[in-house]
Every structure is written in C-alpha cells, then in structure tokens.
Design a protein around this motif. Structure first.
Motif, PDB file in Angstrom:
ATOM      1  N   HIS A   1       5.614   7.055  15.635  1.00 50.97           N
ATOM      2  CA  HIS A   1       4.407   7.568  16.311  1.00 50.97           C
ATOM      3  C   HIS A   1       3.142   6.779  16.044  1.00 50.97           C
ATOM      4  O   HIS A   1       2.129   7.017  16.689  1.00 50.97           O
ATOM      5  CB  HIS A   1       4.157   9.016  15.883  1.00 50.97           C
ATOM      6  N   ILE A   2       3.177   5.872  15.069  1.00 52.54           N
ATOM      7  CA  ILE A   2       1.883   5.295  14.658  1.00 52.54           C
ATOM      8  C   ILE A   2       1.204   4.466  15.750  1.00 52.54           C
ATOM      9  O   ILE A   2       0.020   4.214  15.657  1.00 52.54           O
ATOM     10  CB  ILE A   2       1.983   4.476  13.352  1.00 52.54           C
ATOM     11  N   PHE A   3       1.956   4.081  16.789  1.00 49.96           N
ATOM     12  CA  PHE A   3       1.311   3.330  17.884  1.00 49.96           C
ATOM     13  C   PHE A   3       0.822   4.278  18.989  1.00 49.96           C
ATOM     14  O   PHE A   3       0.241   3.825  19.968  1.00 49.96           O
ATOM     15  CB  PHE A   3       2.276   2.283  18.467  1.00 49.96           C
TER      16      PHE A   3
ATOM     17  N   ILE B   1      -6.680   4.886  17.139  1.00 51.50           N
ATOM     18  CA  ILE B   1      -6.549   4.196  18.428  1.00 51.50           C
ATOM     19  C   ILE B   1      -6.248   2.714  18.227  1.00 51.50           C
ATOM     20  O   ILE B   1      -5.690   2.058  19.106  1.00 51.50           O
ATOM     21  CB  ILE B   1      -7.847   4.361  19.273  1.00 51.50           C
ATOM     22  N   GLY B   2      -6.600   2.206  17.034  1.00 49.44           N
ATOM     23  CA  GLY B   2      -6.486   0.766  16.770  1.00 49.44           C
ATOM     24  C   GLY B   2      -5.118   0.196  17.096  1.00 49.44           C
ATOM     25  O   GLY B   2      -5.008  -0.818  17.801  1.00 49.44           O
ATOM     26  N   LEU B   3      -4.058   0.841  16.620  1.00 43.39           N
ATOM     27  CA  LEU B   3      -2.707   0.311  16.848  1.00 43.39           C
ATOM     28  C   LEU B   3      -2.294   0.434  18.315  1.00 43.39           C
ATOM     29  O   LEU B   3      -1.513  -0.362  18.810  1.00 43.39           O
ATOM     30  CB  LEU B   3      -1.695   1.023  15.947  1.00 43.39           C
TER      31      LEU B   3
ATOM     32  N   GLY C   1       0.786  -1.238   0.000  1.00 40.68           N
ATOM     33  CA  GLY C   1       0.000   0.000   0.000  1.00 40.68           C
ATOM     34  C   GLY C   1       0.815   1.284   0.000  1.00 40.68           C
ATOM     35  O   GLY C   1       1.960   1.326  -0.462  1.00 40.68           O
ATOM     36  N   ILE C   2       0.197   2.322   0.594  1.00 41.38           N
ATOM     37  CA  ILE C   2       0.740   3.683   0.501  1.00 41.38           C
ATOM     38  C   ILE C   2       2.001   3.877   1.346  1.00 41.38           C
ATOM     39  O   ILE C   2       2.689   4.883   1.217  1.00 41.38           O
ATOM     40  CB  ILE C   2      -0.316   4.735   0.911  1.00 41.38           C
ATOM     41  N   GLY C   3       2.304   2.932   2.232  1.00 41.10           N
ATOM     42  CA  GLY C   3       3.524   3.044   3.041  1.00 41.10           C
ATOM     43  C   GLY C   3       3.403   4.085   4.140  1.00 41.10           C
ATOM     44  O   GLY C   3       2.391   4.790   4.253  1.00 41.10           O
ATOM     45  N   ILE C   4       4.443   4.164   4.945  1.00 41.63           N
ATOM     46  CA  ILE C   4       4.446   5.105   6.075  1.00 41.63           C
ATOM     47  C   ILE C   4       5.749   5.906   6.024  1.00 41.63           C
ATOM     48  O   ILE C   4       6.835   5.316   5.966  1.00 41.63           O
ATOM     49  CB  ILE C   4       4.340   4.347   7.422  1.00 41.63           C
TER      50      ILE C   4
HETATM   51  P1  ADP Z   1      -6.753   4.150  12.452  1.00 39.47           P
HETATM   52  O1  ADP Z   1      -7.889   3.631  13.224  1.00 39.47           O
HETATM   53  O2  ADP Z   1      -6.805   5.606  12.141  1.00 39.47           O
HETATM   54  O3  ADP Z   1      -6.351   3.294  11.304  1.00 39.47           O
HETATM   55  P2  ADP Z   1      -4.496   3.012  13.788  1.00 39.47           P
HETATM   56  O4  ADP Z   1      -4.010   3.215  15.183  1.00 39.47           O
HETATM   57  O5  ADP Z   1      -4.949   1.638  13.423  1.00 39.47           O
HETATM   58  O6  ADP Z   1      -5.610   4.086  13.534  1.00 39.47           O
HETATM   59  O7  ADP Z   1      -3.348   3.470  12.798  1.00 39.47           O
HETATM   60  C1  ADP Z   1      -2.700   4.695  13.014  1.00 39.47           C
HETATM   61  C2  ADP Z   1      -2.218   5.300  11.726  1.00 39.47           C
HETATM   62  O8  ADP Z   1      -1.152   4.522  11.185  1.00 39.47           O
HETATM   63  C3  ADP Z   1      -3.276   5.329  10.636  1.00 39.47           C
HETATM   64  O9  ADP Z   1      -4.080   6.461  10.728  1.00 39.47           O
HETATM   65  C4  ADP Z   1      -2.412   5.351   9.384  1.00 39.47           C
HETATM   66  O10 ADP Z   1      -2.009   6.681   9.107  1.00 39.47           O
HETATM   67  C5  ADP Z   1      -1.175   4.561   9.784  1.00 39.47           C
HETATM   68  N1  ADP Z   1      -1.232   3.172   9.288  1.00 39.47           N
HETATM   69  C6  ADP Z   1      -1.645   2.076   9.968  1.00 39.47           C
HETATM   70  N2  ADP Z   1      -1.558   0.966   9.217  1.00 39.47           N
HETATM   71  C7  ADP Z   1      -1.080   1.362   8.012  1.00 39.47           C
HETATM   72  C8  ADP Z   1      -0.738   0.678   6.797  1.00 39.47           C
HETATM   73  N3  ADP Z   1      -0.907  -0.649   6.670  1.00 39.47           N
HETATM   74  N4  ADP Z   1      -0.274   1.412   5.772  1.00 39.47           N
HETATM   75  C9  ADP Z   1      -0.104   2.745   5.885  1.00 39.47           C
HETATM   76  N5  ADP Z   1      -0.390   3.455   7.008  1.00 39.47           N
HETATM   77  C10 ADP Z   1      -0.868   2.771   8.055  1.00 39.47           C
END
Ligand code: ADP
Length: 373
Positions: free
Chosen positions: A311-313, A333-335, A301-304
C-alpha cells in the motif's frame, strides 16, 4: 468462423439453398404433370370435332409448361421468404437483443449504477463488444470509487491542520493560550502543512492526469545522484545518518528527464532519512539489468511491515500516520508521485523490507541507452 460476417453469409446461403431446393423439388413434382398436360393437349380427341392443329397443341403445351414453371417458382419464392423471415428472426435475436441489453446497461451506468454489467456469451464481435463494455464499466466503477475516496481523504487531510489552527486561535481569543512566539510558531507550522498538502495535491493531480511533459534524453545516473546527495547532505549530517553511494563506472546512460528523476531520488532519500534513526546509513547503488538500469536506495531504518508493503505507493497511505505527522512527515503522497513519474518513463518502482526494524529497500528501473525497443 464465429464472426458476424460469417454468420450473415451463412444466413444468405441458407435462404438461397432453401429457395433452390424447393424450386428443384417443385420442378421435379410439377414438370411430369405439365408434360402430361402438354401431351394430352397434342393428342386429337375422337368425337370432339375437328382435331386441334399441331401449332395449337404446341401453344397449349408451352402455356401448360410455363404455368407449371411459374407454380414451381411460386413455391420456391414462398419457401425462400419463410426461410428469410426465420433466419432474420434468429439473427436479430443474436445481434439486436444483446445490443438492446447493452444500451439499457449504458443508461443505468449513466444514471450512476456503476456495478451494472452485461452477460456475455459466445465469441463473436457482439460478445467482444460485451466484454469491452464490461471492462469499461469496471474502469468507470473504480474511477468513481477512487474519486469518492480522494474527496474523503482530502477533506480528512485538510481538516486536521485546520482544526489545529482553529484550536490555537480559540485558545488565544479566550486567553487560555499565551500570545507567545511559540504559539504563533505552532500556528505557522500547521499553516505550512496545509500549504505543503495543497502543493502535493496539485503535483499529484498533474502527474496522475499525465499533464506533465517529460524531457527525456540520455543522462548519466551518477550526475543525478550527485545533485540529490548535494541537496540532502546537510540534513543527513544534521541528523547523523550516513549517506553513501556506489555506482559502477561502466553504467550505461539512462533515458530520463533529469529534474523528474532527481525529484524521485529526493523523495526516496528524504524518506530514508526520515525513517532512519541517527547512526543509521542509507546507500544508493545501481546496476545494469538487461536493457535497464536498476537503482536501489537501501536504509537501515525502521522498516516497513509486510502488510503495509503493497500500500505504500497508494496516495495518502502512511504506515503509521501519527508517527509520520509527529516527525513532520509528509502527506503520504510522495511515493504516489514517484511511481507516476517512474511509470511515465516506462520503468517500475517497488519496495522491499524484512519488516519492522529491518530497514527498507526502494528500487526503481529506468530504460538505458542500450534498451533495444
Ligand atoms: P510521506 O510523505 O508520508 O513520507 P510517502 O508517500 O513518501 O509519504 O511514503 C508513504 C509511507 O511509506 C510513509 O508515510 C511511511 O510510512 C512509509 N515509508 C516510506 N519510505 C519509508 C522508509 N524508507 N522506511 C520506512 N517507511 C517508509
């Protein structure tokens, strides 16, 4: 050697040694004069009438000797007293003053000054207490910062859908918006978002407080992956994203709470689907690494971006808030929940990505039944 116990023992010994040394010196200095007084007392004095008898002389000598000993003891007691006072002043300065400082720092922290710290010197128990006090103050400060940020974040998150609902309702009242099914659907969608946010927050507070019990037992990871895949395949098919999994047949069982690990997999596969365009693919693999099993969810996908990876967690963190919201994305909040669940299992979770457009990889570990400890 640096303990308070040792210092106290040393101070008692110092008082004792000073007392004994002074006693010895005093005896040394006073004994000759007591002896000569005793000798003088025994010698009959010419021209002084009848000489004293030997019994009388012995008594006088004994009295002189006793007086001399008492004098020496007196000096020793005074010296020991002075030493005790000096040692206790030194010791109390070392023990009492840091405790007083800690007490006043604790008072300031209780009054809301969370940046308060105490100066720590040495390595004895008081210094250790000071270090632990500072650690506690640091933890309190970070909890307080998190609390403030959480309140700010939650209000911000709640405000967005509320403002939208208010806007639609005002439009309807003023007749600017038509009372059509589409308008009501939009209001419903925002209310739905509010509901999901509240559910997520409830779940987050539960997992972060550790207020959930794990029913951990040996399970086959393949079963968990299959359950998750079955749940999400319709959505993958609908979007046109390929979903593959490849688990080694000889993978050891993992020690896990099935429902919770399925929740984590659902979150990771759900995110992968959301951030992978049609014709992309998502692959789940697993491998045994030491006493653990490492599970990998890889998407094209779009990558990070590298700057976002750390910070994504974090709660409420989204790489691109507008895109995530527009695409019906979650609340960020999912992560955070996934990490709390994996860490409660004694595992770790992290993400890797080559950057934007390069896909993402999410990896988590679970203890296997081969885990030794
Ligand atoms: P959300 O409920 O917004 O998806 P998460 O906590 O699950 O929240 O993820 C936090 C952020 O991490 C997302 O908003 C997204 O920007 C990024 N992210 C998570 N998984 C992916 C992925 N597989 N590819 C790209 N970005 C991701």
């Amino acid at each position: 050697m640096n303990s308070i116990q040792f210092k106290l023992l040393l101070s008692y010994l110092a008082v004792l040694v000073i007392g004994v040394v002074v006693l010895l010196l005093a005896v040394q200095l006073i004994a000759p004069s007591a002896y000569s007084r005793h000798m003088l007392g025994q010698m009959p004095m010419p021209g002084m009438g009848p000489g004293r008898g030997p019994g009388q002389g012995a008594n006088l000598g004994l009295a002189n000797f006793r007086a001399g000993m008492f004098e020496a003891l007196g000096y020793a007691i005074i010296a020991a007293l002075l030493a005790a006072v000096a040692v206790s002043i030194l010791l109390s300065r070392r023990i009492v003053s840091p405790l007083e400082k800690m007490a006043s720092a604790a008072q300031r922290i209780a009054a809301g000054h969370y940046d308060e710290r105490v100066a720590v010197g040495g390595s004895d128990e008081i210094a250790q207490l000071g270090e632990q006090f500072n650690q506690m103050a640091e933890k309190l400060e970070s909890t307080e910062t998190m609390r403030r940020r959480l309140i700010g974040d939650v209000s911000h998150e709640l405000r967005t859908p509320l403002t939208a609902i208010k806007g639609y309702m005002e439009g309807l009242i003023d007749g600017v918006l038509p009372a059509s099914a589409e308008t009501f659907e939009q209001v419903h969608r925002e209310a739905d978002r509010l509901g999901r946010l509240v559910d997520d927050l409830q779940e987050l507070s539960r997992v972060e407080a550790g207020a959930f019990s794990l029913d951990v037992h040996p399970v086959h990871l393949a079963d968990l992956v299959q359950t998750t895949v079955k749940r999400l395949s319709p959505a993958y098919e609908k979007k046109g994203v390929g979903l593959h999994w490849n688990l080694p047949a000889d993978l050891p069982q993992v020690l896990a709470d099935e429902d919770r690990v399925v929740q984590v997999l659902t979150n990771l596969l759900g995110n992968a689907l959301m951030y992978t365009p049609a014709t992309g693919t998502v692959t789940v693999t697993a491998a045994q690494v030491g006493g653990e099993v490492q599970v990998t969810v890889k998407d094209t996908g779009i990558g990070i971006p590298a700057a976002s990876l750390p910070h994504i967690f974090d709660r409420f963190y989204r790489v691109d808030p507008s895109r995530s919201r527009g695409a019906g994305g979650g609340s960020g909040i999912g992560l955070t929940i996934a990490r709390a669940i994996i860490e409660a299992h004694g595992g770790q979770i992290w993400a890797e990505s080559g950057g934007e457009g390069q896909g993402s990889v999410f990896i988590f570990t679970l203890r296997s039944t081969l885990h030794s400890s």
